[in-house]
Write a protein that holds these residues in place. Structure first.
Motif, PDB file in Angstrom:
ATOM      1  N   ASP A   1       0.302   3.755  -7.661  1.00  0.00           N
ATOM      2  CA  ASP A   1      -0.396   2.904  -6.698  1.00  0.00           C
ATOM      3  C   ASP A   1      -0.326   1.475  -7.222  1.00  0.00           C
ATOM      4  OD1 ASP A   1      -2.032   1.571  -4.965  1.00  0.00           O
ATOM      5  OD2 ASP A   1      -3.858   2.697  -5.425  1.00  0.00           O
TER       6      ASP A   1
ATOM      7  N   GLY B   1       0.759  -1.241   0.000  1.00  0.00           N
ATOM      8  CA  GLY B   1       0.000   0.000   0.000  1.00  0.00           C
ATOM      9  C   GLY B   1       0.784   1.281   0.000  1.00  0.00           C
TER      10      GLY B   1
ATOM     11  N   ASP C   1       5.753   7.204   0.373  1.00  0.00           N
ATOM     12  CA  ASP C   1       4.733   7.603   1.340  1.00  0.00           C
ATOM     13  C   ASP C   1       4.178   6.342   1.996  1.00  0.00           C
ATOM     14  OD1 ASP C   1       2.646   8.629   2.799  1.00  0.00           O
ATOM     15  OD2 ASP C   1       1.485   9.315   1.063  1.00  0.00           O
TER      16      ASP C   1
ATOM     17  N   THR D   1      -1.583   0.260   4.658  1.00  0.00           N
ATOM     18  CA  THR D   1      -2.512  -0.131   5.717  1.00  0.00           C
ATOM     19  C   THR D   1      -2.483  -1.622   6.038  1.00  0.00           C
ATOM     20  OG1 THR D   1      -4.267  -0.368   4.073  1.00  0.00           O
ATOM     21  CG2 THR D   1      -4.083   1.771   5.172  1.00  0.00           C
TER      22      THR D   1
ATOM     23  N   SER E   1       2.144   6.359   4.564  1.00  0.00           N
ATOM     24  CA  SER E   1       0.875   6.636   5.244  1.00  0.00           C
ATOM     25  C   SER E   1      -0.290   5.856   4.643  1.00  0.00           C
ATOM     26  CB  SER E   1       0.560   8.137   5.205  1.00  0.00           C
ATOM     27  OG  SER E   1       0.250   8.566   3.882  1.00  0.00           O
ATOM     28  N   THR E   2      -0.118   5.333   3.436  1.00  0.00           N
ATOM     29  CA  THR E   2      -1.167   4.554   2.794  1.00  0.00           C
ATOM     30  C   THR E   2      -0.930   3.050   2.909  1.00  0.00           C
ATOM     31  OG1 THR E   2       0.033   4.819   0.704  1.00  0.00           O
ATOM     32  CG2 THR E   2      -1.747   6.375   1.140  1.00  0.00           C
TER      33      THR E   2
ATOM     34  N   SER F   1      -0.597  -1.197  -5.080  1.00  0.00           N
ATOM     35  CA  SER F   1      -1.089  -2.034  -3.983  1.00  0.00           C
ATOM     36  C   SER F   1      -1.835  -3.238  -4.539  1.00  0.00           C
ATOM     37  CB  SER F   1      -1.989  -1.223  -3.054  1.00  0.00           C
ATOM     38  OG  SER F   1      -3.083  -0.657  -3.768  1.00  0.00           O
TER      39      SER F   1
ATOM     40  N   ARG G   1       3.039   4.289  -1.411  1.00  0.00           N
ATOM     41  CA  ARG G   1       2.986   4.904  -2.742  1.00  0.00           C
ATOM     42  C   ARG G   1       4.203   5.785  -2.966  1.00  0.00           C
ATOM     43  NH1 ARG G   1      -3.503   6.424  -3.280  1.00  0.00           N
ATOM     44  NH2 ARG G   1      -4.240   4.302  -2.759  1.00  0.00           N
TER      45      ARG G   1
END
Length: 323
Positions: free
Chosen positions: A173, A160, A210, A215, A212-213, A175, A162
C-alpha cells in the motif's frame, strides 16, 4: 532556462502563449537511495497559489526522455496553465542504468518510483526555496500525480491501487493521502492470465494490480490504437482497466488514432513516437490541464468547456466517459 507554449484561459479556450520557467536539477539526498534524487521543476513565470503536479516518466527506450529531461510537451503545457510540474528521475531511468546495474529492485524499481514522489512531497519546502523565484508561490495542499506507461503504474499506486509484492508476498500500500487527483496516461491494466505477452514474466508486479482501492479522482487517458502486445493480446482496451475496475469518481478520455506515445508526449520530435501528431498532444495537454483545474481549483466549467471544444464537432480529438 525558459520556454513559452500555448495555454487555455479559465474558460477552457485556447489563449496566447504563456511564459514558462524550467529549472533543473534540484538534487535531494535521500537516505538509503543508491543515488541522489534529482528533479526538474517547471512553473509559469508569474502567479502564486500554484497547485503541484508530480509527473512519473515511463520506462522507454531513449536514454534521456525517461528522466527529468523528458515529457517537455506536457510539462510546458501544464506549467503554462498555472501548475508547478515536478519531474523526478526514477532509478529505472536509462540515464542511471550503468550505475545501478544489478541493484536490488531493478530494472523497474516499482516501489522506489512511488517512494520518490512521497520524498518530493516531504521536501516541497526545500524545492520551493531552491528554485529561483519560486519561494512562496506553491499551494502545498493542492497536489496531483500524473504518469505515462510505467509511470502510470507508479501514479496508480499513489492514487490507491495495490499490488502484492512479488518478493515478499505481502500487499503493498503506497497510497499518498496528500495527492488529491490523478492523470494516468497509457497506464498498464490488470494482470493475471491477461498478461500473456513476451514481457509478462519480466513484470511480476503487474500481475496482482488491484484497482478496487484506487478511490482518488482520476482521469484515465488511453489511445484507441495502443495495442501493447508485448504484455497482452487484449488490445487497447487493456489500458482502460484503471477506469473500469476502479471505484467512482473516474473519467476516461479515449484519444482517436493514438498509440502508446499519444501523439508524442515523451519529447518534441522524439524518434520513438509511432503516431506523431502535435495537434493531438496539444489537445491532450489542454484537456488534462482543464481536468486538473476542475479537481484542484474547483473550476467546474474548465473541464466541461475543454470537452466541448476538443471532443465534439466534426474533428474531435477523442471521446469522454465518466462514472
Amino acid at each position: 532556462m525558459s520556454a513559452s507554449t500555448d495555454t487555455t484561459d479559465t474558460n477552457g479556450t485556447f489563449g496566447p502563449p504563456a511564459p514558462v520557467l524550467s529549472y533543473s536539477p534540484v538534487t535531494l539526498s535521500v537516505p538509503g537511495r543508491p543515488v541522489e534524487l534529482q528533479v526538474r521543476v517547471s512553473v509559469p513565470a508569474t502567479g502564486t497559489g500554484l497547485p503541484v503536479v508530480l509527473f512519473s516518466h515511463g520506462h522507454g527506450g531513449s536514454n534521456n526522455l525517461s528522466s527529468l529531461n523528458g515529457y517537455a510537451p506536457l510539462a510546458n503545457l501544464w506549467a503554462a496553465a498555472g501548475f508547478t510540474v515536478v519531474q523526478p528521475t526514477h532509478l529505472s531511468s536509462r540515464t542511471l542504468g550503468r550505475r545501478l546495474a544489478g541493484a536490488p529492485g531493478g530494472p523497474f524499481f516499482w516501489r522506489s518510483r512511488a517512494e520518490d514522489m512521497s520524498h518530493v512531497l516531504d521536501r516541497l519546502d526545500e524545492i520551493e526555496n531552491t528554485v529561483p523565484g519560486l519561494a512562496g508561490r506553491l499551494d502545498h495542499d493542492r497536489i496531483a500525480v500524473a504518469g505515462h506507461s510505467l509511470g502510470g503504474h507508479t501514479a496508480s499506486l499513489l492514487l490507491g491501487a495495490r499490488i502484492t509484492d512479488p518478493d515478499t508476498g505481502t500487499e503493498a500500500d503506497l497510497s499518498e493521502p496528500r495527492i488529491k487527483a490523478g492523470v494516468l496516461l497509457a497506464a498498464p491494466g490488470t494482470g493475471g492470465d491477461i498478461l500473456n505477452g513476451p514481457m509478462a514474466d519480466k513484470v511480476p508486479f503487474f500481475h496482482t494490480t488491484d484497482f478496487s482501492t484506487m478511490t482518488t479522482p482520476t482521469l484515465v487517458v488511453v489511445g484507441d490504437k495502443d495495442d501493447s502486445r508485448h504484455f497482452t493480446d487484449i488490445g487497447p482496451d487493456w489500458h482502460a482497466d484503471p477506469y473500469r475496475l476502479a471505484p467512482t469518481p473516474k473519467t476516461l478520455l479515449t484519444l482517436f488514432d493514438a498509440e502508446h506515445l499519444l501523439g508524442g508526449i515523451s519529447g518534441y520530435d522524439a524518434d520513438e513516437t509511432t503516431d506523431e501528431n502535435p495537434g493531438r498532444v496539444a489537445a491532450l495537454g489542454h484537456l488534462t490541464a482543464a481536468y486538473l483545474r476542475t479537481q484542484l481549483r474547483a473550476d467546474r466549467h474548465a473541464w466541461q468547456a475543454a470537452c466541448e471544444a476538443l471532443t465534439t464537432g466534426t474533428a474531435p480529438a477523442g471521446r469522454v466517459e465518466c462514472k
